[in-house]
Motif scaffolding. Structure first.
Motif, PDB file in Angstrom:
ATOM      1  N   ALA A   1       0.845  -1.200   0.000  1.00 37.40           N
ATOM      2  CA  ALA A   1       0.000   0.000   0.000  1.00 37.40           C
ATOM      3  C   ALA A   1       0.879   1.249   0.000  1.00 37.40           C
ATOM      4  CB  ALA A   1      -0.928  -0.024   1.213  1.00 37.40           C
ATOM      5  N   GLY A   2       0.226   2.407   0.206  1.00 37.35           N
ATOM      6  CA  GLY A   2       0.914   3.680   0.036  1.00 37.35           C
ATOM      7  C   GLY A   2       1.919   4.014   1.121  1.00 37.35           C
ATOM      8  N   ALA A   3       1.544   3.765   2.383  1.00 36.41           N
ATOM      9  CA  ALA A   3       2.466   4.098   3.472  1.00 36.41           C
ATOM     10  C   ALA A   3       3.769   3.315   3.305  1.00 36.41           C
ATOM     11  CB  ALA A   3       1.820   3.783   4.819  1.00 36.41           C
TER      12      ALA A   3
ATOM     13  N   TYR B   1      -0.313  14.359   3.744  1.00 35.59           N
ATOM     14  CA  TYR B   1      -0.542  13.074   4.413  1.00 35.59           C
ATOM     15  C   TYR B   1       0.202  12.026   3.597  1.00 35.59           C
ATOM     16  CZ  TYR B   1      -2.630   8.881   6.284  1.00 35.59           C
ATOM     17  OH  TYR B   1      -2.790   7.641   6.858  1.00 35.59           O
TER      18      TYR B   1
ATOM     19  N   GLU C   1       3.469  15.496  -1.990  1.00 32.35           N
ATOM     20  CA  GLU C   1       2.328  15.018  -2.750  1.00 32.35           C
ATOM     21  C   GLU C   1       2.249  15.953  -3.941  1.00 32.35           C
ATOM     22  OE1 GLU C   1      -1.530  14.082  -0.717  1.00 32.35           O
ATOM     23  OE2 GLU C   1      -0.479  14.932   0.983  1.00 32.35           O
TER      24      GLU C   1
ATOM     25  N   ASP D   1       4.900  11.765  -4.163  1.00 29.39           N
ATOM     26  CA  ASP D   1       3.921  10.829  -3.615  1.00 29.39           C
ATOM     27  C   ASP D   1       2.667  10.958  -4.475  1.00 29.39           C
ATOM     28  OD1 ASP D   1       1.800   9.657  -2.273  1.00 29.39           O
ATOM     29  OD2 ASP D   1       2.538  10.180  -0.281  1.00 29.39           O
TER      30      ASP D   1
ATOM     31  N   LYS E   1      -3.287   2.799  -4.203  1.00 31.41           N
ATOM     32  CA  LYS E   1      -4.691   3.133  -4.508  1.00 31.41           C
ATOM     33  C   LYS E   1      -5.115   2.778  -5.947  1.00 31.41           C
ATOM     34  CE  LYS E   1      -5.104   6.728  -0.943  1.00 31.41           C
ATOM     35  NZ  LYS E   1      -6.186   6.435  -0.038  1.00 31.41           N
TER      36      LYS E   1
HETATM   37  C1  LIG Z   1      -0.864  10.956  -0.610  1.00 34.65           C
HETATM   38  C2  LIG Z   1      -0.961   9.705   0.200  1.00 34.65           C
HETATM   39  N1  LIG Z   1       0.154   9.026   0.508  1.00 34.65           N
HETATM   40  C3  LIG Z   1       0.116   7.892   1.228  1.00 34.65           C
HETATM   41  C4  LIG Z   1      -1.073   7.387   1.679  1.00 34.65           C
HETATM   42  C5  LIG Z   1      -1.092   6.125   2.483  1.00 34.65           C
HETATM   43  O1  LIG Z   1      -1.573   5.091   1.711  1.00 34.65           O
HETATM   44  P1  LIG Z   1      -2.133   3.751   2.402  1.00 34.65           P
HETATM   45  O2  LIG Z   1      -3.320   4.137   3.212  1.00 34.65           O
HETATM   46  O3  LIG Z   1      -2.456   2.881   1.219  1.00 34.65           O
HETATM   47  O4  LIG Z   1      -1.036   3.203   3.229  1.00 34.65           O
HETATM   48  C6  LIG Z   1      -2.271   8.056   1.391  1.00 34.65           C
HETATM   49  C7  LIG Z   1      -3.555   7.553   1.857  1.00 34.65           C
HETATM   50  O5  LIG Z   1      -4.588   8.175   1.783  1.00 34.65           O
HETATM   51  C8  LIG Z   1      -2.212   9.246   0.636  1.00 34.65           C
HETATM   52  O6  LIG Z   1      -3.316   9.944   0.336  1.00 34.65           O
END
Ligand SMILES: Cc1ncc(COP(=O)(O)O)c(C=O)c1O
Length: 440
Positions: free
Chosen positions: A110-112, A138, A212, A245, A274
């Motif tokens: 995932a993103g984190a 974020y 971002e 990001d 996502k």
């Molecule tokens: C810009 C951005 N980076 C990272 C994340 C984290 O992604 P995840 O919830 O899939 O770990 C999000 C989640 O909303 C995000 O909007």
């Protein structure tokens, strides 16, 4: 099982994200299709945030579901050290069909995790330690990612990791002291402050600067003209890796495959998640330049996850990329974004409670303001539960989304038709009238 029983069991055993649990009253969902989902009582809701801005192709896409089913039959798991057709094909597709200037991909869940690994890669390649990121951001909820994050969701992880530095990224509508005459002038100012901060932090110590590309949940903040090129130039000048990001802004959301493509720059790393699978399976990753990939030809990549490039996720991604192309969703996002911009302008003109509205493609945000045009709720506080009341009213009218600070997200699936978008905005319009009359 009856809806009430499902809700009761859910409330008894599940901990829900980002909430005090007691007051929660989750809708019990039965099914979903296109831009809609239905609860167990048959109520139909507009999904106006594509869930968590991830379901870009909408709900119930048969091609992606079939790809996951076929992969589950054939080979549901194999460790990340093995080469498999679907894993190889996905990385090839991302590089050759989406970002041919880049070199290789490291896949996460995932993103984190994508951001966690980008931090490590930047440190390994540069041998430097410090990491810059914007206050208005974020980046995820794991420890490193929440230290990257600038907004209040980082506070529970503080005192944080040493060497994580925050800078003020642009938000022209709320710039407190100076009023700027043009976006270019504002960019120059922000870039000069950023360069000053880089120098004061030790210009040789900084491994990476994360941003971002379009700030997502903190307001769909579209970078002013010249800003991203200026950041790229600063990163080049001081040997800092620029990491975009694109977890939320990527995969067609802004009318380009990745948001940075709107500004003619190339980052050193792109983090994503996502929209790459549109939620049908979890996958994220880091796309690196050819130079970074080359570094790890001889140096060990100290990154790894049991589920790195999980084959079910890879199958979903390969199918999703085909769906984006077949339905021309990237162009569609751009085209429908123009319709959305005009609907947003109408809202702002009509309602005293509606302040700045921003969108790029189908990535949008509506700000609610008080009588002095300031944010309707103070930063990081909502003592009266004002935004909850607005969300409640939207929910009552079947317009589902989320809020952040004084803002409400409007980011529907990229398959939305003009007619559906107008119907949804008619609901939003009605709720804004209610806000004008009851909360101002
Ligand atoms: C810009 C951005 N980076 C990272 C994340 C984290 O992604 P995840 O919830 O899939 O770990 C999000 C989640 O909303 C995000 O909007």
């Amino acid at each position: 099982m009856a809806g009430e029983d499902i809700r009761a069991i859910d409330k008894k055993y599940n901990l829900h994200s980002w909430s005090a649990q007691k007051a929660l009253n989750p809708i019990v969902i039965d099914r979903a299709e296109g831009i809609y989902f239905w609860d167990v009582d048959g109520n139909k809701y507009y999904d106006m945030s594509s869930q968590l801005v991830n379901m870009n192709v909408g709900h119930g896409n048969k091609k992606i579901i079939k790809a996951i089913q076929d992969q589950a039959e054939k080979l549901p798991f194999i460790g990340p050290a093995y080469a498999v057709d679907v894993r190889a094909e996905l990385a090839r597709k991302i590089i050759e069909e989406v970002v041919p200037q880049m070199g290789k991909v490291f896949f996460t869940n995932a993103g984190a995790e994508a951001n966690e690994n980008a931090i490590k890669i930047a440190r390994m390649v540069t041998g430097k330690q410090k990491i810059f990121s914007g206050y208005r951001s974020y980046h995820g909820a794991t420890y490193g990612a929440s230290n990257l994050t600038g907004e209040p969701r980082r506070f529970v992880s503080e005192p944080g990791i040493a060497g994580f530095i925050k800078f003020f990224n642009p938000y022209i509508e709320r710039e407190p002291v100076i009023k700027f005459e043009s976006e270019e002038q504002y960019s120059e100012y922000c870039l000069a402050k950023l360069e000053e901060q880089i120098i004061w932090e030790g210009q040789d110590n900084i491994a990476a600067l994360f941003l971002e590309t379009v700030v997502g949940s903190n307001g769909v903040l579209i970078p002013p003209k010249g800003y991203l090129k200026g950041v790229r130039a600063l990163c080049d000048k001081y040997g800092i890796m620029m990491v975009c990001d694109e977890v939320m802004a990527g995969w067609g959301r802004t009318g380009e495959w990745f948001a940075f493509m709107n500004w003619d720059i190339m980052p050193d790393m792109i983090t994503f998640a996502k929209g790459v699978t549109c939620g049908y399976a979890p996958i994220g990753g880091v796309i690196c330049t050819k130079e970074i990939a080359e570094h790890f030809e001889e140096n060990v990549l100290f990154c790894g996850l049991t589920y790195s490039a999980h084959v079910l996720g890879c199958a979903a991604c390969v199918a999703a990329i085909d769906v984006y192309k077949e339905l021309d969703l990237i162009n569609r996002s751009k085209k429908m974004g123009k319709v959305m911009a005009s609907l947003m302008a109408d809202l702002q003109a009509k309602h005293p409670s509606v302040g700045p509205c921003r969108n790029i493609g189908l990535f949008g945000m509506v700000e609610f303001v008080n009588k002095d045009n300031g944010p309707l709720v103070p930063y990081a506080k909502d003592p009266e539960g004002t935004m909850k009341k607005i969300l409640g009213k939207l929910r009552e009218n079947k317009f589902m989304t989320y809020s952040h600070e004084n803002m409400v997200a409007v980011s529907p699936p990229l398959i939305i038709t003009e007619e559906e978008l107008k119907e949804a905005f008619a609901i939003l319009d009605k709720v804004c009238t209610w806000v004008d009359e009851n909360l101002l």
